[in-house]
Design a protein around this motif. Structure first.
Motif, PDB file in Angstrom:
ATOM      1  N   GLY A 149       0.773  -1.304  -0.130  1.00 24.92           N
ATOM      2  CA  GLY A 149      -0.045  -0.136   0.075  1.00 24.92           C
ATOM      3  C   GLY A 149       1.003   1.339  -0.032  1.00 24.92           C
ATOM      4  N   ILE A 150       2.064   1.254   0.222  1.00 21.84           N
ATOM      5  CA  ILE A 150       3.038   2.484   0.244  1.00 21.84           C
ATOM      6  C   ILE A 150       4.522   1.949   0.156  1.00 21.84           C
ATOM      7  N   THR A 448      -3.618   1.698   0.573  1.00 22.08           N
ATOM      8  CA  THR A 448      -3.666   2.934  -0.283  1.00 22.08           C
ATOM      9  C   THR A 448      -4.903   3.608  -0.405  1.00 22.08           C
ATOM     10  N   HIS A 487       0.970   7.355  -3.380  1.00 25.09           N
ATOM     11  CA  HIS A 487       1.535   6.113  -3.188  1.00 25.09           C
ATOM     12  C   HIS A 487       2.998   6.010  -2.373  1.00 25.09           C
TER      13      HIS A 487
END
Length: 552
Positions: A149-150, A448, A487
């Motif tokens: 997610g990141i 995200t 992101h």
């Protein structure tokens, strides 16, 4: 078709032509820059010959050389304590084959990224075309650490995040501080520790009279015009850059650094990173030594004699382990950054090395609400071919919309007609690090989708500006038809939250002589760029520890 729509298309067309014209040059420069390893490699490896010995015993071991670790080292040394610092990255004090210590932003090479074979740039596209390049695997300065997610961007080397950030040295508004660190005395921070941190970091303000006419800040003046026309406060913020050097860069009388766009992979001249401030002072005491290319893998209570047994891998510039060491430290300070410290402590608790750590370890992690975007300006709002990489100001809509937007540079060396922004938002979501026994790794459960809150807060600024100016968002900077850079984060915070996983001064609950001194103490959001708060909190905590724990 409305006049505003015609203007949108006209400005986008001009911008696209500018981007197309410059893309080949930027990509070509990047490809050329990635052909060979810098000469620095052998020098860096040779420097490890003076590193900590296997079997050594030290009074204090500090894991990490970023803001919290550097403050801790200096103040302990000034109190007469011998300190050894362990740093996973390099020293960044030896020029490469091009005569520069750091690689240029548009010419990434092995120095640019931490153990990657391809760059992973935060702004990854021009006109939707990817610009990341193949590079030699090397212990470079910028780590793009990927989680579900990141992607978290972190500095690697002596000086930590100070090596790669934009230097925006912002003290939070006093009225917001209690939402950041509710257990910390506000008067104490603002009367003593923020001033001490700002002095130690060398924080100063840009000369606004010079700024008004400097070519390299045309982009910021365009950002101000658009903000004020939409009714938003435009505020100048301090920085750690040497402004006299910046003026000389603009005048062409010294080698260019910020004016040449240097920032993402280090700044060769004008920025006052920790190497020039806290670390330089710490070394000057004669009581601080640093082992580079050393990575701590375990900390556990020593079997006899008190203190803690610390296991360390020594690596080379390809990331290979070349030696394993075990040392003993009377006290250990974790200062490897929010991600580094939290991952290590989560693993040590789960695997039984430090089983009595608080169940709060791993919790309260956030990304300071970071989100990026660009706007396509009209052709009469050129932002300039030459842009200083050091930001000076931002748009403040924190109280009304939950966002502060840094007016950021886009230093491509070509006219882009684009305004670019990094927003800090009041994103409420917090993630947790947990140990995955199946993989032996520490995972992060960030989603995200949580970034939508940040996007909505940033839109409270940019939707209004676009409507007023008759402009549109750029969709070509983060992919194809993608407006938001949702992101990533440059500002990881939390994971070992103050007064939860630790006591109110960073002492780890359950273990006497273990401390946390970095951004992992701050629960997810600082309301501003966080490094001044990390520094000030470390000043506060080590002040107490030296007095109460060391009796000095």
């Amino acid at each position: 078709m409305s006049d505003a729509t015609q203007n949108d298309e006209r400005s986008q067309g001009v911008s696209r032509r500018g981007f197309v014209a410059g893309t080949g040059a930027v990509l070509g420069a990047a490809a050329i820059g990635g052909l060979g390893l810098p000469a620095q490699a052998s020098a860096a490896e040779a420097a490890t010959a003076a590193s900590i010995d296997n079997g050594a015993r030290v009074p204090v071991l500090i894991i990490g050389t970023g803001y919290g670790g550097s403050v801790t080292a200096l103040r302990l040394a000034q109190a007469g304590v011998d300190v050894h610092m362990v740093e996973m990255g390099m020293a960044w004090d030896t020029p490469g084959s091009d005569g520069k210590i750091f690689a240029h932003t548009t010419k990434p090479d092995g120095r640019s990224f931490w153990l990657r074979t391809k760059t992973k740039q935060p702004l990854s596209n021009f006109l939707g075309f990817p610009i990341d390049q193949d590079i030699p695997k090397y212990t470079g300065i910028l780590d793009a650490e990927e989680f579900s997610g990141i992607t978290v961007y972190q500095g690697r080397g002596v000086g930590g995040g100070s090596l790669v950030n934009g230097g925006m040295a912002v003290t939070p508004k006093r009225e917001n501080f209690s939402s950041v660190l509710p257990s910390v005395d506000v008067d104490e921070m603002y009367n003593t520790y923020y001033p001490r941190a700002n002095a130690g970091l060398g924080v100063t303000n840009v000369d606004q009279r010079w700024w008004e006419s400097a070519n390299c800040y045309q982009y910021a003046r365009v950002g101000r015009k658009h903000a004020e026309r939409s009714g938003f406060p435009f505020v100048f913020v301090p920085n750690v850059y040497d402004w006299e050097y910046m003026k000389a860069e603009e005048a062409g009388t010294v080698p260019k650094s910020a004016v040449a766009g240097e920032i993402l992979y280090g700044n060769n001249y004008g920025k006052k990173s920790l190497q020039k401030t806290y670390i330089a002072q710490a070394k000057a005491t004669g009581k601080v030594t640093i082992s580079t290319l050393h990575k701590v893998t375990s900390v556990s209570p020593a079997a006899s004699g008190g203190g803690y047994t610390v296991a360390i891998d020594q690596i080379n510039t390809s990331g290979d382990t070349v030696a394993t060491k075990t040392v003993t430290a009377d006290r250990v300070f974790f200062a490897a950054g929010s991600v580094g410290t939290t991952k290590l402590l989560v693993r040590l608790k789960a695997t039984g090395a430090l089983p009595n750590l608080s169940s709060e370890v791993g919790k309260g992690w956030g990304e300071n609400g970071n989100v990026m975007c660009g706007r396509a300006n009209h052709m009469w709002d050129a932002t300039g071919k030459v842009q200083s990489s050091i930001p000076t100001a931002g748009i403040d809509n924190w109280a009304a919309g939950g966002a502060f937007a840094e007016v950021a540079p886009l230093p491509t060396g070509i006219e882009t007609y684009a305004s670019f922004y990094l927003s800090i938002t009041k994103n409420p979501h917090r993630a947790e690090f947990t140990y995955n026994a199946a993989t032996g790794k520490v995972d992060l459960n960030w989603q995200t989708a949580w970034k939508q809150d940040s996007i909505n807060m940033a839109k409270s600024i940019f939707d209004k500006i676009n409507k007023k100016e008759g402009t549109i968002y750029r969709t070509d900077l983060f992919g194809t038809y993608k407006i938001w850079g949702d992101h990533l984060t440059y500002h990881p915070l939390g994971g070992v939250v103050l007064n939860k996983a630790t006591d109110n001064y960073g002492r780890l609950n359950g273990y006497q002589g273990l401390y946390v001194m970095d951004g992992s103490l701050i629960p997810g959001n600082a309301t501003v760029n966080p490094f001044v708060t990390i520094t000030a909190l470390a000043e506060r905590n080590i002040d107490k520890i030296i007095t109460a724990d060391l009796g000095r």
